[in-house]
Design a protein around this motif. Structure first.
Motif, mmCIF file in Angstrom:
data_model
loop_
_atom_site.group_PDB
_atom_site.id
_atom_site.type_symbol
_atom_site.label_atom_id
_atom_site.label_comp_id
_atom_site.label_asym_id
_atom_site.label_seq_id
_atom_site.Cartn_x
_atom_site.Cartn_y
_atom_site.Cartn_z
ATOM 1 N N ALA A 267 -12.494 -1.529 -61.720
ATOM 2 C CA ALA A 267 -12.602 -1.324 -60.278
ATOM 3 C C ALA A 267 -11.246 -1.042 -59.650
ATOM 4 C CB ALA A 267 -13.246 -2.547 -59.635
ATOM 5 N N GLU A 268 -10.173 -1.469 -60.303
ATOM 6 C CA GLU A 268 -8.823 -1.191 -59.786
ATOM 7 C C GLU A 268 -8.563 0.309 -59.744
ATOM 8 O OE1 GLU A 268 -4.130 -1.976 -60.983
ATOM 9 O OE2 GLU A 268 -5.742 -2.952 -62.113
ATOM 10 N N GLU A 269 -9.053 1.027 -60.754
ATOM 11 C CA GLU A 269 -8.868 2.477 -60.788
ATOM 12 C C GLU A 269 -9.938 3.213 -59.999
ATOM 13 O OE1 GLU A 269 -6.503 3.438 -64.930
ATOM 14 O OE2 GLU A 269 -8.432 4.359 -64.554
ATOM 15 N N LYS A 270 -11.163 2.714 -60.055
ATOM 16 C CA LYS A 270 -12.272 3.410 -59.381
ATOM 17 C C LYS A 270 -13.363 2.396 -59.062
ATOM 18 C CE LYS A 270 -14.846 7.166 -58.375
ATOM 19 N NZ LYS A 270 -16.161 6.544 -58.146
ATOM 20 N N GLN A 271 -13.556 2.135 -57.781
ATOM 21 C CA GLN A 271 -14.607 1.214 -57.354
ATOM 22 C C GLN A 271 -15.989 1.788 -57.685
ATOM 23 O OE1 GLN A 271 -14.658 -1.813 -55.778
ATOM 24 N NE2 GLN A 271 -12.436 -2.034 -55.893
ATOM 25 N N PRO A 272 -16.969 0.925 -57.975
ATOM 26 C CA PRO A 272 -18.339 1.441 -58.122
ATOM 27 C C PRO A 272 -18.734 2.241 -56.888
ATOM 28 C CG PRO A 272 -18.219 -0.859 -58.793
ATOM 29 C CD PRO A 272 -16.893 -0.535 -58.171
ATOM 30 N N ALA A 273 -19.430 3.345 -57.104
ATOM 31 C CA ALA A 273 -19.757 4.247 -56.003
ATOM 32 C C ALA A 273 -21.263 4.446 -55.903
ATOM 33 C CB ALA A 273 -19.059 5.594 -56.197
ATOM 34 N N ALA A 274 -21.706 4.742 -54.690
ATOM 35 C CA ALA A 274 -23.139 4.882 -54.412
ATOM 36 C C ALA A 274 -23.614 6.301 -54.675
ATOM 37 C CB ALA A 274 -23.427 4.510 -52.961
ATOM 38 N N GLY A 275 -24.819 6.397 -55.221
ATOM 39 C CA GLY A 275 -25.477 7.682 -55.420
ATOM 40 C C GLY A 275 -26.832 7.684 -54.752
ATOM 41 N N ALA A 276 -27.299 8.867 -54.370
ATOM 42 C CA ALA A 276 -28.568 8.977 -53.650
ATOM 43 C C ALA A 276 -29.218 10.311 -53.981
ATOM 44 C CB ALA A 276 -28.332 8.883 -52.144
ATOM 45 N N PHE A 277 -30.511 10.412 -53.677
ATOM 46 C CA PHE A 277 -31.180 11.697 -53.753
ATOM 47 C C PHE A 277 -30.588 12.619 -52.686
ATOM 48 C CE2 PHE A 277 -34.993 8.979 -55.055
ATOM 49 C CZ PHE A 277 -34.881 9.287 -56.403
ATOM 50 N N ALA A 278 -30.454 13.905 -53.002
ATOM 51 C CA ALA A 278 -29.967 14.889 -52.034
ATOM 52 C C ALA A 278 -31.123 15.751 -51.548
ATOM 53 C CB ALA A 278 -28.899 15.770 -52.661
ATOM 54 N N LEU A 279 -31.108 16.058 -50.253
ATOM 55 C CA LEU A 279 -32.126 16.875 -49.604
ATOM 56 C C LEU A 279 -31.439 17.996 -48.828
ATOM 57 C CD1 LEU A 279 -34.110 13.921 -47.995
ATOM 58 C CD2 LEU A 279 -34.820 15.169 -50.039
ATOM 59 N N ALA A 280 -32.137 19.088 -48.605
ATOM 60 C CA ALA A 280 -31.590 20.157 -47.776
ATOM 61 C C ALA A 280 -31.406 19.665 -46.349
ATOM 62 C CB ALA A 280 -32.519 21.367 -47.792
ATOM 63 N N LYS A 281 -30.400 20.168 -45.684
ATOM 64 C CA LYS A 281 -30.173 19.797 -44.288
ATOM 65 C C LYS A 281 -31.295 20.323 -43.409
ATOM 66 C CE LYS A 281 -25.249 18.951 -43.836
ATOM 67 N NZ LYS A 281 -25.509 17.600 -43.306
ATOM 68 N N GLY A 282 -31.508 19.646 -42.288
ATOM 69 C CA GLY A 282 -32.455 20.147 -41.304
ATOM 70 C C GLY A 282 -33.852 19.586 -41.409
ATOM 71 N N ASN A 283 -34.059 18.556 -42.248
ATOM 72 C CA ASN A 283 -35.396 17.971 -42.353
ATOM 73 C C ASN A 283 -35.294 16.457 -42.211
ATOM 74 O OD1 ASN A 283 -38.064 17.400 -42.790
ATOM 75 N ND2 ASN A 283 -38.268 18.728 -44.587
ATOM 76 N N ALA A 284 -34.836 16.036 -41.046
ATOM 77 C CA ALA A 284 -34.644 14.610 -40.790
ATOM 78 C C ALA A 284 -35.938 13.802 -40.939
ATOM 79 C CB ALA A 284 -34.035 14.398 -39.409
ATOM 80 N N PRO A 285 -37.101 14.308 -40.496
ATOM 81 C CA PRO A 285 -38.323 13.510 -40.658
ATOM 82 C C PRO A 285 -38.617 13.178 -42.120
ATOM 83 C CG PRO A 285 -38.674 15.228 -39.046
ATOM 84 C CD PRO A 285 -37.356 15.508 -39.674
ATOM 85 N N LEU A 286 -38.424 14.146 -43.036
ATOM 86 C CA LEU A 286 -38.653 13.873 -44.454
ATOM 87 C C LEU A 286 -37.670 12.834 -44.963
ATOM 88 C CD1 LEU A 286 -40.013 14.461 -47.185
ATOM 89 C CD2 LEU A 286 -38.357 16.315 -47.508
ATOM 90 N N ARG A 287 -36.397 12.983 -44.621
ATOM 91 C CA ARG A 287 -35.394 12.020 -45.078
ATOM 92 C C ARG A 287 -35.728 10.618 -44.570
ATOM 93 N NH1 ARG A 287 -31.309 10.112 -42.459
ATOM 94 N NH2 ARG A 287 -31.276 11.823 -40.944
ATOM 95 N N GLN A 288 -36.149 10.514 -43.333
ATOM 96 C CA GLN A 288 -36.474 9.204 -42.770
ATOM 97 C C GLN A 288 -37.675 8.576 -43.472
ATOM 98 O OE1 GLN A 288 -36.902 10.331 -38.664
ATOM 99 N NE2 GLN A 288 -34.676 10.542 -38.359
ATOM 100 N N ARG A 289 -38.671 9.402 -43.806
ATOM 101 C CA ARG A 289 -39.840 8.880 -44.532
ATOM 102 C C ARG A 289 -39.434 8.397 -45.935
ATOM 103 N NH1 ARG A 289 -44.576 12.753 -45.168
ATOM 104 N NH2 ARG A 289 -45.658 10.826 -45.729
#
Length: 235
Positions: free
Chosen positions: A181-203
């Protein structure tokens, strides 16, 4: 729902029959089913294609990717689905004694492999590895085979991805070194979606909020080698 994936166990991988497995793939399909989205289908891609494919409507969602400011300019991310540490894939017995990125940097002839477009390329540069000692590959398999052949002396990626690769190749002359962790902290990953579809991302976020950390999710993640600590880091 078209889901783009990489051959990168334990996150996504196909078996000899072509069936798709892996923690990201199973979670994506579960979300699709839970939300009643149109039929789930998977499309194999190389890493460099993932974000352009979203922008070009070739698929609707990608396998988990590390979240970064640069990527957030191009796509939207769901809430995190894992938080993981980096690792180096090296020759068995680690003959050069690598313990992380900085030890590769100090080895004047040490070559490191990364996948095109992945965060580890910038991490290697930030930790002092000169650009001329970084070799770029298109896939996990290509980079791992380069280590086995001595073309590069380490391959930087997520430690869990390295372990997933070796789980299917127990005779490979390779080993995994965890980056501290001194060199590189654990990092978060997530599914990626196209921009412009906030309702889908929220669901999707709402559905993930109900699934992550629950009994089904914990059992599924254990099947792919994740610990309770790996899961709890998300919550």
């Amino acid at each position: 729902m078209k889901f783009a994936f990489l051959q990168e166990p334990p996150f996504c991988f196909t078996d000899s029959s072509g069936a798709l497995h892996g923690c990201d793939a199973v979670l994506a399909e579960k979300v699709c089913q839970t939300l009643g989205l149109e039929g789930f289908s998977a499309v194999e891609a190389e890493f460099a294609e993932l974000l352009p494919g979203l922008a070009g409507d070739r698929w609707d969602m990608t396998t988990g990717l590390f979240i970064s400011d640069g990527r957030k300019k191009l796509v939207d991310f769901t809430r995190p689905i894992w938080m993981l540490s980096d690792g180096l894939l090296v020759a068995r017995d680690n003959p050069r004694g690598f313990v992380g990125y900085r030890s590769v940097a100090m080895d004047q002839t040490g070559m490191i492999g990364v996948i095109s477009g992945q965060i580890q390329h910038q991490t290697a540069l930030r930790n002092g590895i000169p650009a001329e000692r970084i070799r770029i590959f298109g896939t996990q398999a290509e980079a791992a085979e380069a280590v086995a052949a001595g073309v590069v002396h380490a391959y930087a990626s997520v430690a869990m991805a390295h372990r997933g690769y070796l789980a299917g190749r127990p005779d490979a002359p390779l080993a995994v070194i965890d980056v501290t962790a001194e060199e590189k902290q654990p990092a978060a990953g997530a599914f990626a979606l196209a921009k412009g579809n906030a309702p889908l991302r929220q669901r999707i976020d709402s559905c993930l909020g109900e699934l992550l950390g629950g009994t089904w999710h914990r059992q599924m993640m254990r099947e792919y080698g994740f610990s309770e600590g790996d899961i709890d880091r998300l919550l």
